[in-house]
Write a protein that holds these residues in place. Sequence first.
Motif, short mmCIF file in Angstrom:
data_model
loop_
_atom_site.label_atom_id
_atom_site.label_comp_id
_atom_site.label_asym_id
_atom_site.label_seq_id
_atom_site.Cartn_x
_atom_site.Cartn_y
_atom_site.Cartn_z
N MET A 1 -6.47 25.61 3.27
CA MET A 1 -5.84 24.63 2.31
C MET A 1 -4.72 25.37 1.56
SD MET A 1 -6.09 21.57 1.20
CE MET A 1 -7.58 20.70 0.61
N THR A 2 -3.51 25.22 2.04
CA THR A 2 -2.38 25.87 1.33
C THR A 2 -1.86 24.91 0.23
OG1 THR A 2 -0.84 24.74 2.78
CG2 THR A 2 -1.62 26.97 3.46
N PRO A 3 -1.21 25.42 -0.79
CA PRO A 3 -0.71 24.57 -1.89
C PRO A 3 0.15 23.41 -1.34
CG PRO A 3 -0.22 26.88 -2.31
CD PRO A 3 -0.84 26.82 -0.96
N LEU A 4 0.95 23.69 -0.28
CA LEU A 4 1.82 22.62 0.25
C LEU A 4 0.93 21.49 0.78
CD1 LEU A 4 4.78 21.94 0.80
CD2 LEU A 4 4.47 22.84 3.11
N LEU A 5 -0.03 21.93 1.59
CA LEU A 5 -0.93 20.94 2.18
C LEU A 5 -1.62 20.14 1.07
CD1 LEU A 5 -1.55 20.35 5.15
CD2 LEU A 5 -3.70 21.63 4.88
N TRP A 6 -2.09 20.88 0.03
CA TRP A 6 -2.81 20.23 -1.06
C TRP A 6 -1.87 19.19 -1.71
CZ3 TRP A 6 -6.66 18.36 -3.56
CH2 TRP A 6 -6.56 18.05 -4.93
N SER A 7 -0.65 19.56 -1.96
CA SER A 7 0.23 18.57 -2.62
C SER A 7 0.48 17.39 -1.67
CB SER A 7 1.56 19.22 -3.02
OG SER A 7 2.11 19.92 -1.90
N LEU A 8 0.58 17.70 -0.36
CA LEU A 8 0.76 16.56 0.57
C LEU A 8 -0.45 15.64 0.47
CD1 LEU A 8 2.37 18.08 3.83
CD2 LEU A 8 3.27 16.34 2.23
N PHE A 9 -1.64 16.25 0.39
CA PHE A 9 -2.86 15.42 0.28
C PHE A 9 -2.85 14.65 -1.04
CE2 PHE A 9 -7.11 14.04 0.47
CZ PHE A 9 -7.72 14.34 -0.73
N LEU A 10 -2.32 15.30 -2.10
CA LEU A 10 -2.39 14.71 -3.44
C LEU A 10 -1.51 13.44 -3.51
CD1 LEU A 10 -3.91 15.62 -5.91
CD2 LEU A 10 -1.84 16.71 -6.75
N VAL A 11 -0.37 13.41 -2.76
CA VAL A 11 0.58 12.29 -2.87
C VAL A 11 -0.10 10.94 -2.62
CG1 VAL A 11 2.54 11.19 -1.70
CG2 VAL A 11 2.66 13.60 -2.35
N PRO A 12 -0.76 10.72 -1.45
CA PRO A 12 -1.38 9.39 -1.27
C PRO A 12 -2.47 9.16 -2.32
CG PRO A 12 -2.03 10.93 0.47
CD PRO A 12 -1.02 11.64 -0.35
N LEU A 13 -3.17 10.27 -2.72
CA LEU A 13 -4.26 10.09 -3.70
C LEU A 13 -3.71 9.44 -4.97
CD1 LEU A 13 -7.31 10.93 -3.99
CD2 LEU A 13 -6.46 12.81 -5.39
N VAL A 14 -2.59 10.04 -5.46
CA VAL A 14 -2.03 9.52 -6.74
C VAL A 14 -1.55 8.09 -6.53
CG1 VAL A 14 -0.01 9.78 -8.23
CG2 VAL A 14 -1.44 11.76 -7.67
N GLY A 15 -0.85 7.87 -5.37
CA GLY A 15 -0.28 6.53 -5.10
C GLY A 15 -1.39 5.49 -5.16
N VAL A 16 -2.42 5.76 -4.42
CA VAL A 16 -3.52 4.77 -4.39
C VAL A 16 -4.08 4.59 -5.79
CG1 VAL A 16 -5.92 4.53 -3.68
CG2 VAL A 16 -4.15 5.13 -1.99
N ALA A 17 -4.23 5.73 -6.51
CA ALA A 17 -4.83 5.62 -7.86
C ALA A 17 -4.00 4.67 -8.70
CB ALA A 17 -4.84 7.00 -8.50
N VAL A 18 -2.68 4.84 -8.64
CA VAL A 18 -1.83 3.99 -9.49
C VAL A 18 -1.96 2.54 -9.06
CG1 VAL A 18 0.60 3.43 -9.95
CG2 VAL A 18 -0.18 5.82 -10.03
N LEU A 19 -1.83 2.34 -7.73
CA LEU A 19 -1.79 0.94 -7.27
C LEU A 19 -3.12 0.25 -7.56
CD1 LEU A 19 0.31 1.27 -3.99
CD2 LEU A 19 0.96 0.48 -6.29
N THR A 20 -4.25 0.98 -7.37
CA THR A 20 -5.52 0.29 -7.69
C THR A 20 -5.62 0.08 -9.20
OG1 THR A 20 -6.46 2.47 -7.78
CG2 THR A 20 -6.79 1.22 -5.74
N GLY A 21 -5.01 0.93 -9.97
CA GLY A 21 -5.10 0.78 -11.42
C GLY A 21 -4.46 -0.52 -11.88
N VAL A 22 -3.41 -0.95 -11.10
CA VAL A 22 -2.67 -2.15 -11.56
C VAL A 22 -3.58 -3.36 -11.66
CG1 VAL A 22 -0.89 -3.80 -10.86
CG2 VAL A 22 -0.42 -1.35 -10.80
N PRO A 23 -4.37 -3.74 -10.61
CA PRO A 23 -5.22 -4.94 -10.76
C PRO A 23 -6.22 -4.76 -11.90
CG PRO A 23 -5.45 -3.92 -8.55
CD PRO A 23 -4.50 -3.10 -9.31
#
Lengths: 105, 640, 184, 499, 359
Positions: E1-23
């Motif tokens: 798990m390199t930092p780059l990979l981790w940030s790549l993994f983090l991107v969809p995580l945050v996106g989904v978090a925000v979008l689910t937060g909206v409803p």
Amino acid sequence: MISLPVGELEFHVFVSIALFAIGAYGFLCKRSGLIALMCLELMLNGVNLFLMTFSKHHSSPDGASLFLFIVLVAAAEAAIALSIFVILSRRFGSVVLDDYRRLKG
Amino acid sequence: MIFEGLRWILLAPLLGAVLNGVILQNKSAKISGLVATLASLVAFGFSVVACSQLSGLNSAPEQNFLIDPLFTWMSSGHVYVPFNLELTSITSVMLLVITGIGSLIHIYSISYLSEEESPWRFFSYLNLFLAAMLVLVLASNLAVVFLGWEGVGLCSYLLIGYWYKKPENTAAGMKAFITNRVGDIGFLIALFVAFSFFQTGDISRLAERVNDYAFLSSGVPTWAWYTFAGSLLWAATAKSAQIPLYIWLPDAMAGPTPVSALIHAATMVTSGIFLICRVWPLFAMSPVIVDAAFWIGMSTAWLAALIAVSQTDVKKVLAYSTVSQLGFMFVALGAGSPAAAFFHVITHACFKALLFLAAGSVIHGMHHKQEMSLMGGLKDKMKITHVCFLIGTLAIIGFPLTAGFFSKDMILAKVFAAQGVFGYILLLGAALLTAAYMFRAYTLCFWGGARSEYAQKAHESDPLMYMPLVVLAFLSLFIGWLELPEVFGHFTKITDWVHSSWYGVGVGEQAHLSHLAEWLLMLITSVLSLTVAYYSFKIYQRNPEFKILPEPLHKWSTNKFYVDEAFELLLIKPSMKAGRFINRISDETTFNGLANGSFRFTRLSGRLLALFHTGSVQTYAWHFVFWSSLIVGAIFLWTL
Amino acid sequence: MSEGIVVMGQVNLFQVVVGILALAAAIGVVHSKSAVSSALSLMATLFLTAFLYFAKGAYFAGVVQVLIYAGAIAVLFVFIVMLLDLKPSRVAIPGQKGVALLAFAATAMFVVVVALLAVPGLFEPGLQESNLTALSAKAISYNFVSTYMLPFQATGFLILAAIVGVIMLAKSVRSPSNESRGEP
Amino acid sequence: MDPINTAMLIFWPAIFAFLLFTFRKNKKAAQWANMVFHLPWFWFLYQSCLLWRSSTADGMFPIVFNSDFFPLLKSNFALGLDGLNLPLIGLNVFLSFCLSLYALGKEKLSSSYLALFALLNAASVGSLMAADAFVFYIFWEAMLIPMFFLIGIWGSKNRVYAALKFFAFTMLGSLAMLAAILYLWVQPDIQSMGWHSIAQLGLLGDGLWSPRFWVFCGFLIAFLVKIPAWPLHVWLPDAHTEAPTGASVILAGVLLKLGVYGIARWCLALFPSIAVLDVVSFTMKVLALAGIILGSYGALRQTDIKRTIAYSSVAHLGFMLLGLFSFQLAGFQGAMFQNIAHGLSTGALFLIFGIIYDRTHTRELSDYGGLGIVNPRLSMLFVLSVMASIGLPGLPGFIGEFLILNGTFVLSPWFAFFACFGILLGAVYMLRIVRGMIYGETSSVLKSHPIKLSFSEWGSIIPMIIAMIVLGFWGQGLIAVTARASATIIYNLQGEILR
Amino acid sequence: MTPLLWSLFLVPLVGVAVLTGVPVILMVERRGSAWLQRRTGPNRVGPFGLLQPMADAIKMVFKEENQPARASKFLFIFAPVLAILPPIVGFSMIPIAQPFTINGESFAVQIVKSDLSFLFLLAITSLHVFAVLIAGWASNNKFSLMGALRAGSQMISYEVAIGLCLVSLVVSYGTLNLSEIVTLQGAGSRLAFWGFFMQPLVFLIMWVSVFAECNRLPFDLPEGETELVAGYHTEYSGLKFGLFFLGEYAAMYLASALMATVFLGGYNIPFVSPDQLVSFVEGLGLYGDQATWVASALSAVSFAAKVFFFMFVFVWVRWTLPRFRYDQLVGLGWKVLLPLATINLIGTMIFSFLQKGAY
């Protein structure tokens, strides 16, 4: 990243010159004052890019600070120019530079 | 020897002129005339006293003259001009002539101008003229002589133009002044030569220059001598109306007759010769100029005589006769004997003044008509004028024992001695012509029937006019005795006076003639002139229009040989036109044009540049880009 | 400036693509028919140049570019274009085609020459140590305070003047409306 | 007798110029005040004469008044007084007094006219006395402005053109002088811009085309425009014809003389080695001769009387220029004397004609005729001043011309000979004027406008005429005044000739 | 798990978090506003109406979309995309949780670890104006254009205020890097270093201008239903309207996240510094990497709570305060907030100079 045979410096110099040239061309030939102003911004950007390229090349912050100055001045200038154009267009009914000939005095 | 009296001779007429001209200015001829005559008589009195003082003084030749130093007129650098008066023997005679004849003419003109509306002007000018003439005569320095010289010119201008209402009078006055001025240039050149080369203007010192060998050998360039003498001669020809510059004298008749009598017969015209006599030692240093004087004199005598023969106006005849007589004097100078010239000056002054005054009274009688064709048969209406006129005519043609006879024969003798027979014959011809035209004038005026109603109503003028005539007639008869030719005994007053006035600088006289030659000459001249006189007397009694000269010559001579027109055509018109043309070219077109042009150019260039301001922002930008890239490109190429 | 090897390596694909896109957007500004589209393409060019800066590692410059240029100036342009509701701007001055090309060539030459001339030792190698720090915000700010203090203050005043100017101009813009209501 | 009097010579007219401004409202009082103000001015002149006579300094240009003026320009307010400028100052004061008499009762001449006149006097006296290059330049320029307004406002028809032309010409000329002064000022080893230090300035190099030659030319051009020498004279006829009477009298009487004085003081005395170069002296003599001949021909051509007189002064000043460059004491003193003589005679001519013009308002010669009948006394004075201007002996004109021609004859006889024709032509055109105006039938113009002179007008002419007659005979007094100063200048010049 | 990979993994995580937060927040808003107005919100769909947002979303997707005539087609579609883009991209800068370590290598829970993150955030929010303007223009009707212009000018003027607040915060914290700011706030156990306490005035200004930025109620003139129907997105319907709606709420999330990180100490649990948290978790029996994992999870929860608090405030304010008039709105922005921010800035500068001494 995939890199191309062209050196970074030459490419950026080319881009900035092209930007400047397009800006100058637009400024010289466009009849509408607003477009001319936009082209002015383009020219300034060309210069900024040029500066940044060489600032990086010589790795001296001067280029960047100059860049900042240009940005500041450009902002001030755009504000003033645009408000002037608003008044002019209100007065002359159009933004075309040629209609302002009577300002020759 | 210092003598304070000289200045009063000068101041009297000056005072008279100022009194009349500025202060009194009253209308009646009597009062102003009286003042003027008084002034001239006082001058005459003082000059008589001065002459007696001089004759009493019999010291060494260098000192026998009276000096009256007044003040230094100007002195700067090499030019030192003291204004002091001087009386030498020659000047004393001239002084007496001027003041004497001057007073007579003043008396004469009191009545002549009785009905004029501003006689005060005439009398003040007359007195001014007298003063100027006295300055000319009495001055010790050539520059002061020049003062008198120009002063006299001015007065003649004023007097000729006295009746200024008619434009031709003023034109004549101007002509006189300008021709005199031309002569004055000559005088000025002489002055400059004197001051720069001879370091002095004083006549006495100039004369001494002739024989102080140190000065002669100190390398004064020969052209200096020639220019001095030449320019003096040039000045004399102008003032004494010789060939090139005599044109002003006939026109000067436009002035009143007393003026012509005083100025154009007795005094002013002779000042040229008088001047040359005074500086004769210097003059003689350049023989070429002396010969020139001879020939100028001869040709003037002939020309004037030829013109006089066909003139119809009595004053014109007398004017030309004056010119001719002056020619005689120049011939005498040319022949190398200033004494003869001076003697003729004296005698001519008397009988020519007499003739003019007589003509004046004739004109006065004839109500200002001068045409001889209108006259005729005046001998019984104006008895005294007729007698005086006759005496004058006899004197001028050289009737034996009259003044003219002695002076003219002396000249003829000198010419014969110097130039030989050819010169003598030429001069004799001129003398004969004189006799012809004088008797023509005499007979036309006084003999034959009265040709016009003026002639019928002519009346004798009042005593104030004919009294001076009588005095002058007396003088012209006996003045001749002053200088007797060798033959009649040794009584040569004039030659002694002339020689002694050169401050002891002796100049050799011509060879003396044998007694026999003198007798012969006298006989020939008097016989021939009398026969010519008799014939003309006879002819003109019967036929007033008789033409002496053959046809072509007659027409030419009546039109005065077209000399005036020639001058006008050749000299005055072209120089005026050229001058106007040069001035128009140089002043108007080039420089003025240049100045105005430069103003217009600036405005034009201003308007031209304005065209660049089209007002469209983009064109400005476009220019900016284009030129800056050009410049930067140029720099770049330059630095390569 | 000590001698050092050339730090700037080959240009990478990202930069090329963004560069080309920026140029295309720039041409869009000039040749678009309506003013709004040219305003937007201006915004696009500015934004893309910001990316170029990011690619070069000059993050501060990029952010400033986005914040000021794209965020403020482009917005201003779009705002004004919309406000004035202009008719579609006519094509460039007819008959100027040739001149335009000439102008284009002249400006290009001008700029190249200036570059060649004004920057001596253009192709000399840059500094040795990593030049990222040179373009960082800290370096720039130090530079501002030290060598460029005077221009810094001057720009400050300039912007103040601009603000006052704009207010004055804007006021005059509104003044007609005041007059309509009779106020001075 | 302290030197303040000499300084007051300059400042006094300036002061009463401002005082005159206070008489705005009532014209009569202003005119009388102007006349009265002249009396103290005369007193100062008298004091300066005493000071001059008592000063035994035999130097070229004794400094009389000296105060620290402008150290930056290395110049101090130095005033000098010697034989050359004293007569001219006297003439200036005298002419201005006569004109103040003339101005009494004139409707047109308001208080501002008189004030400008006083300023003009102050400036001209100032530049006469200035012994420092900058002070001289300042006064020289200061003269232009009042003159410009005098001609521009009170002149006759196209006065603006004439004033403009006058101003442009003189200004251009003085620019050349300014360049010369600045060149001198820049010189390393110049201590002060005083006249003496410039005289001693050594290193400028000699001979043709050397810096000293150019400085000399700079000064010379300014004065040639002012004199006016022949090619640059084109402004004079216009300026004279359009100027009001007072202005043209002062212009002829003083301003033109300043050109001659300038050459004597700032060209010949300062740079004798250049003046003596045969190229320079020859060209100047040629210009002078051209001035005389073409000036006279110009006068011949004019129908306008004032223009004829103007052209005649071009001819007379040509004579003076000839005298200056004759390098003979006689010539030099003749030129200085002619300065005064010409000032008086042309001044009188302009004044008399001005009086006639005030009544008839026409300058065409053809309109005139028969003045002798209408006003015999005035015509007599007119003839007298004409005779003076022609140079009739017994009047000052002759003495000046005689000395000049004598001086020129020594070194260049041919110039003297041709110059004499100037005298002849002078007589021609002047007598043409006299004949046109005085003699002949009374013209309609003179019949309709009776010429009756008021007391003040007689008062203004008579002193001039008397001065002329006195100077005609007593010339030696004036020549003696200029003797010492000009002797030293000529001594230097002749020294240069020998070298 | 390199930092780059981790940030790549983090991107969809945050996106989904925000979008689910909206409803979620949508639900909160509808039920909350109802509760505030003493009425019951939608409770028919799903248990207690919880599926209501889901229903809306589905409706949004399948609604028929129409295209106003002669509007430029490309711009019409591009506007909603531009509306959603900036808030989501903005989230990449925000540190969500405490950094945790995997086999000794620490991973920061922040997608982009740049030290200009705060400034970058501001830059990105400034792009949001474009979306509004383009939408207004592209819908080719006068009212939407008017609405767009009003929104544009409002957002620009309040952006200036935010900028000045940013400057004063930077002056007090000394850095532009958000994660550093959070660590600074969490350093001591005391709350003194929280932005809220250090710069209370800035908090207030920021809070008000954030409302204006997101066009929320007191400042929601552009969408003012009464005058301009729906402002710039009147012509939009269906999914494009949905995107606008989503963008608006995402912007609210970003704003509250920003407020949380800068003023309320980000992911720090009050009175507990990150090390204390880790030691507390170790006290529960987990050791090594797992302890850091649990600690970061706990910090993420505290962060979410703070964000949710601000979101609630948004909703709460919406249903209480009346709408401002346009000139009051702009006037407040320029005549009140801006001067206050400047004065505050000058105060902080002087204070920091006195405290820290010259650089």
